[in-house]
Write a protein that holds these residues in place. Sequence first.
Motif, short mmCIF file in Angstrom:
data_model
loop_
_atom_site.label_atom_id
_atom_site.label_comp_id
_atom_site.label_asym_id
_atom_site.label_seq_id
_atom_site.Cartn_x
_atom_site.Cartn_y
_atom_site.Cartn_z
N SER A 533 0.97 -1.23 0.13
CA SER A 533 -0.05 0.05 -0.04
C SER A 533 0.90 1.14 -0.11
O SER A 533 0.19 2.31 -0.08
CB SER A 533 -0.96 0.15 1.32
N GLY A 534 2.10 0.99 0.06
CA GLY A 534 3.05 2.21 0.06
C GLY A 534 4.39 1.96 0.65
O GLY A 534 4.68 0.71 0.99
N SER A 535 5.12 2.95 0.36
CA SER A 535 6.71 2.63 0.70
C SER A 535 6.70 2.74 2.30
O SER A 535 5.84 3.18 3.03
CB SER A 535 7.47 3.68 0.12
N ALA A 536 7.95 2.38 2.81
CA ALA A 536 8.14 2.45 4.02
C ALA A 536 9.49 2.94 4.39
O ALA A 536 10.51 2.19 5.13
CB ALA A 536 8.11 0.81 4.78
N ALA A 606 2.17 9.17 -5.54
CA ALA A 606 3.38 8.55 -5.50
C ALA A 606 4.40 9.71 -4.97
O ALA A 606 5.44 9.32 -4.05
CB ALA A 606 3.88 8.52 -7.09
N ALA A 607 4.27 10.97 -5.08
CA ALA A 607 5.12 12.08 -4.53
C ALA A 607 4.77 12.12 -3.19
O ALA A 607 5.82 12.37 -2.58
CB ALA A 607 4.74 13.27 -5.32
N ALA A 608 3.70 12.08 -2.69
CA ALA A 608 3.29 12.13 -1.20
C ALA A 608 3.98 10.79 -0.41
O ALA A 608 4.69 11.07 0.65
CB ALA A 608 1.96 11.85 -1.06
N LEU A 609 3.96 9.86 -1.11
CA LEU A 609 4.74 8.58 -0.41
C LEU A 609 6.19 8.67 -0.51
O LEU A 609 6.96 8.39 0.50
CB LEU A 609 4.48 7.06 -1.46
N ALA A 610 6.61 9.45 -1.53
CA ALA A 610 8.19 9.70 -1.60
C ALA A 610 8.52 10.54 -0.45
O ALA A 610 9.77 10.72 0.06
CB ALA A 610 8.68 9.94 -2.90
N ALA A 611 7.49 11.49 -0.09
CA ALA A 611 7.70 12.40 0.98
C ALA A 611 7.69 11.88 2.39
O ALA A 611 7.74 12.88 3.38
CB ALA A 611 7.04 13.73 0.57
N GLY A 612 7.21 10.63 2.41
CA GLY A 612 7.00 10.04 3.53
C GLY A 612 5.56 9.70 4.32
O GLY A 612 5.40 9.47 5.29
N MET A 613 4.51 10.19 3.25
CA MET A 613 3.13 9.86 3.78
C MET A 613 2.97 8.23 4.08
O MET A 613 3.29 7.40 3.43
CB MET A 613 2.22 10.27 2.64
N VAL A 614 2.21 8.21 5.16
CA VAL A 614 1.78 6.83 5.73
C VAL A 614 0.28 6.70 5.45
O VAL A 614 -0.34 7.57 5.51
CB VAL A 614 1.94 6.81 7.42
N THR A 615 -0.04 5.79 4.42
CA THR A 615 -1.22 5.58 3.84
C THR A 615 -2.23 4.95 5.14
O THR A 615 -2.02 4.71 6.38
CB THR A 615 -1.36 4.48 2.73
N LEU A 616 -3.41 5.07 4.69
CA LEU A 616 -4.46 4.71 5.67
C LEU A 616 -4.40 3.02 5.92
O LEU A 616 -4.45 2.63 7.39
CB LEU A 616 -5.98 4.85 5.09
N ARG A 617 -4.02 2.17 4.97
CA ARG A 617 -3.72 0.77 5.69
C ARG A 617 -2.58 0.84 6.54
O ARG A 617 -2.53 -0.02 7.67
CB ARG A 617 -3.74 0.00 4.40
N GLN A 618 -1.34 1.34 6.08
CA GLN A 618 -0.36 1.34 7.28
C GLN A 618 -0.60 1.88 8.40
O GLN A 618 -0.13 1.08 9.48
CB GLN A 618 0.80 2.08 6.37
N ASP A 619 -1.49 2.78 8.46
CA ASP A 619 -1.70 3.40 9.77
C ASP A 619 -2.49 2.23 10.64
O ASP A 619 -2.35 2.14 11.84
CB ASP A 619 -2.29 4.86 9.73
N GLY A 620 -3.36 1.69 9.80
CA GLY A 620 -4.12 0.68 10.59
C GLY A 620 -3.49 -0.48 11.07
O GLY A 620 -3.65 -1.11 12.02
#
Length: 640
Positions: A533-536, A606-620
């Motif tokens: 669901s996103g980068s880590a 994609a730009a937000a993930l590269a900047a470190g955004m944590v997705t809803l699923r990751q937060d869950g």
Amino acid sequence: MPFADTQPHPLPPAPSDRGDDAGVTVPGSLDALWEHLHAAPTPRARRLGEALIQRGLITPETLTRALQAQARVRPHRLLGQLLVDAGALTPPVLNMALARWLGVPVVDPRRLTPEPDALARIPAAEAEREGVLPLMLRDDTLVVAVPDPWDTRLLDELRFIAQLRVQPVIAVPGTLAAAVARAYRDAPAARAPAAPVATPRSARELAAELAQSASAEVDSDAAVVSESDNTLVRLVNRMIADAIEQRASDIHIETADAPRPVRIRLRVDGDLVRYLELPARYRYALVARLKIMASLDISEHRKPQDGKIDFARFGGPHVELRMVTVPTVHGLEDVVLRLLSGLKPLPLDAIGLSEGNLAALRSVMAKPYGLILICGPTGSGKTTTLHSVLRELNTEQRKIWTAEDPVEITQEGLRQVQVNARIGWTFAAAMRTFLRADPDVIMIGEMRDEETARIAVEASLTGHLVMSTLHTNSAPESITRLLEIGLDPFTFSDSLLAILAQRLVRRLCTACRVREALDDDGALLLARQYLDSGSAGGLDEAALVARWRRQHGDAQGRLYQYRRHGCARCDGSGYHGRLGLHELMLADDAARELIRHRAPAAQLHAAALAAGMVTLRQDGIEKMLAGLTDLAEVLAASNQ
């Protein structure tokens, strides 16, 4: 009015035991009053006008002119009200005349000694505020002296407080206040509500009584059920009180053709749960009762209606309910009640934000101007989050205006406005007004159109911190939505500070949740879902699991997952309360450049993930490992 040829009459003298010229005996003792209430009715004038003439309160000429005026006035107005408006009668004189005409006993409370048991049923504060005096208690009936025996709102409130039938009698005008003060002063024990003789009946007991009454009828639809039926009134009040106690957000009342029952369900922690079923013959009376409480038209069944119920008016706590009726098949109506008032803003660190998201959000909140958006579907807690942010910003140094529809959460210090599109008082109109009222912070309940969004962006660029909500699924999608409705990408990119997307999941009941060890294969599978669901931050599956062991593991580094079980505290559901999942996108230089070029949502994501955004699923998933919720809730809320 031209027909008023008489002066207002003085108040009638105190009544005597001899009765009056309308044939109404005015009792001088409580026993005599009770006998009179059960006596056969006495003959009376056929019409109110005749009764007023018989008592010498108006002349025949005044009555003739009043009736002529009544025939001309549209919409129709009551004769008594026309006479009061014209100055021919005063309201107290009219009430006394109506009471004598209709056979309602008139009492002089100065000559009666109320029973202590009756006084104990109505608290002194309530009696003094409403100007009522409980006189006696007989079986399940409380006899109360009131200034206006036709005030249905007051009678409903007294029924709810006393949990008894209420029989009103009218008091001589000007006598109640002193009599109430004297009665409660002479009976000190009655100043605090005494323990009731019987425990207040539960909704199921009241429903059983209604069902028993319905089964006694040969034809359940033939009997007319009144919306003022005492048992039904108590049941409606009990239903609302139970919804408040069970933390319900909505009450759903679903009607159907006989013999199918009326079904009532409560939405608790986001899910509908069965509450009660009522006999089919009560489907019309139940809806009518709620319409009366919300001051809606009980004769209109074809069109939807919406209104509000102030439950405090009916003896309950200070909770407001928003009511909507929806016409269904065969002339029936469903009702949905949303519980609004009584909510208090939560501290920002109590709404479930992770440490990283909380620190980032506080950093953008500290800026003097800009635009902060909170997005998610209906019922995802956007308003709660907005008010948590405002709670932290709400200081003596800031002027904060809010425009909301409806005002669900109130805060001392905020200047809150209820918009009303029917009269042109829209979000956009409120924004324009706020900008002339020296604001520091502006909160707009929702960006519904291009005009509101444009004014909000302009306000955020001219030295104001602006916050609002959007009905979108993710933070990047919110940007494309606003560009599609017509916002200029250059001004929008300059104003945007952050977008917070959120969902609500059910929180595991800490009294009964079950903890299970997560083996290595399970941990790696969970890490794969996390990374999909996103980068880590450049971590692979093994490195991510190692980080989890340090953050969420026990002393030996073991990870656990939790599942629901069910107990008395959570009513067997395994869940108690709700928790937010969040996705915070900060507007950095890369994001602003993409906005100016109208980049699609995928590129913004994609730009937000590269900047470190944590997705809803990751937060869950992080919150699932912390034991706050379970994986099924996380996957359902973050279906991507």
